[in-house]
Design a protein around this motif. Structure first.
Motif, PDB file in Angstrom:
ATOM      1  N   TRP A   1       1.148  -7.051  -6.435  1.00 49.04           N
ATOM      2  CA  TRP A   1       0.903  -7.918  -5.280  1.00 49.04           C
ATOM      3  C   TRP A   1      -0.370  -8.727  -5.489  1.00 49.04           C
ATOM      4  CZ3 TRP A   1       4.442  -8.484  -1.388  1.00 49.04           C
ATOM      5  CH2 TRP A   1       5.454  -7.528  -1.326  1.00 49.04           C
ATOM      6  N   GLY A   2      -1.419  -8.080  -5.965  1.00 50.87           N
ATOM      7  CA  GLY A   2      -2.695  -8.768  -6.162  1.00 50.87           C
ATOM      8  C   GLY A   2      -2.641  -9.793  -7.278  1.00 50.87           C
TER       9      GLY A   2
ATOM     10  N   TYR B   1       0.820  -1.218   0.000  1.00 51.98           N
ATOM     11  CA  TYR B   1       0.000   0.000   0.000  1.00 51.98           C
ATOM     12  C   TYR B   1       0.851   1.265   0.000  1.00 51.98           C
ATOM     13  CZ  TYR B   1      -3.597  -3.396   1.068  1.00 51.98           C
ATOM     14  OH  TYR B   1      -4.429  -4.476   1.017  1.00 51.98           O
TER      15      TYR B   1
ATOM     16  N   ASP C   1      -1.386  -3.813 -10.189  1.00 55.76           N
ATOM     17  CA  ASP C   1      -1.367  -4.308  -8.815  1.00 55.76           C
ATOM     18  C   ASP C   1      -0.560  -5.593  -8.789  1.00 55.76           C
ATOM     19  OD1 ASP C   1      -1.795  -5.169  -6.255  1.00 55.76           O
ATOM     20  OD2 ASP C   1      -3.941  -5.580  -6.511  1.00 55.76           O
TER      21      ASP C   1
ATOM     22  N   SER D   1       7.359  -7.826  -4.731  1.00 51.87           N
ATOM     23  CA  SER D   1       5.971  -8.229  -4.937  1.00 51.87           C
ATOM     24  C   SER D   1       5.850  -9.576  -5.625  1.00 51.87           C
ATOM     25  CB  SER D   1       5.223  -7.161  -5.742  1.00 51.87           C
ATOM     26  OG  SER D   1       5.769  -7.011  -7.039  1.00 51.87           O
TER      27      SER D   1
END
Length: 223
Positions: free
Chosen positions: A146-147, A19, A144, A180
């Motif tokens: 990480w996602g 984040y 994203d 990540s």
């Protein structure tokens, strides 16, 4: 409260990276003249020679042509010092905006500060700077990582039926993807497939031949 105190295979250890920038207070940004894109000069400080970045550059050029902007692109080739030199060149060129892909998540912070101090509106792109860097940019835009890597881990676990050992070819050290694309996978597999084991992780600097050699070495070591 203290993510670093948690184990590295716990996703919350990486909370401030996942984040990054979400709650970082920004410094005052240069005011927009509000007169549209035509005639504006944009300098894009990019990452390295790679098919992904070829597509990135081509798409950016099409948009610049469509909206009547002058676009100057510089490539740092994964060299943090070179990117700093290019930031100095960009400041001297007095563009209306700089778009920068940070070669190094932490090393980019003084570059972003220099651009902000020079009054040049800046967008960080694709690779995430650390929290501190977000003070100096209008915004960050990108995937994203990480996602999407957690999604990949879930599909990987399904195909492996939740069993076995695995190795990770890591992204280039220093980039946000270095973290990540490693720890999102490790932490997700720990949660959903706890018997799966990470045997090793190595960076091959996105080099195809080095990756091939590393894969062969793993096969020799682990079968």
């Amino acid at each position: 409260d203290d993510p670093a105190s948690l184990p590295r295979d716990d996703l919350l250890h990486w909370y401030d990276y996942v984040y990054a920038g979400w709650d970082t207070p920004k410094l005052p940004m240069p005011a927009s003249p509000g007169d549209g894109p035509r005639g504006k000069k944009v300098i894009s400080l990019q990452y390295m020679d790679h098919p992904y970045w070829t597509g990135y550059r081509n798409g950016m050029q099409r948009l610049a042509d469509r909206y009547g902007m002058e676009l100057v692109m510089m490539e740092a080739g994964n060299d943090n010092k070179l990117q700093m030199d290019q930031v100095q060149q960009a400041i001297a060129g007095r563009p209306d905006m700089v778009i920068i892909t940070p070669v190094d998540a932490k090393g980019a912070v003084p570059m972003l500060k220099k651009l902000h101090d020079a009054g040049i509106p800046t967008i960080a792109s694709n690779l995430l700077p650390v929290d501190e860097g977000h003070r100096y940019v209008i915004t960050w835009t990108g995937p994203d990582d990480w996602g999407q890597m957690r999604m990949l881990a879930r599909e990987f676990a399904r195909k492996m039926k939740g069993e076995g050992g695995y190795c990770i070819v890591r992204h280039v050290a220093g980039t946000s993807c270095f973290l990540s694309r490693t720890w999102s996978v490790v932490s997700e597999l720990k949660k959903i497939a706890p018997t799966m084991t990470c045997l090793d992780m190595q960076t091959t600097d996105l080099d195809a031949e080095k990756t091939k050699r590393q894969g062969s070495a793993w096969l020799d070591a682990f079968g």
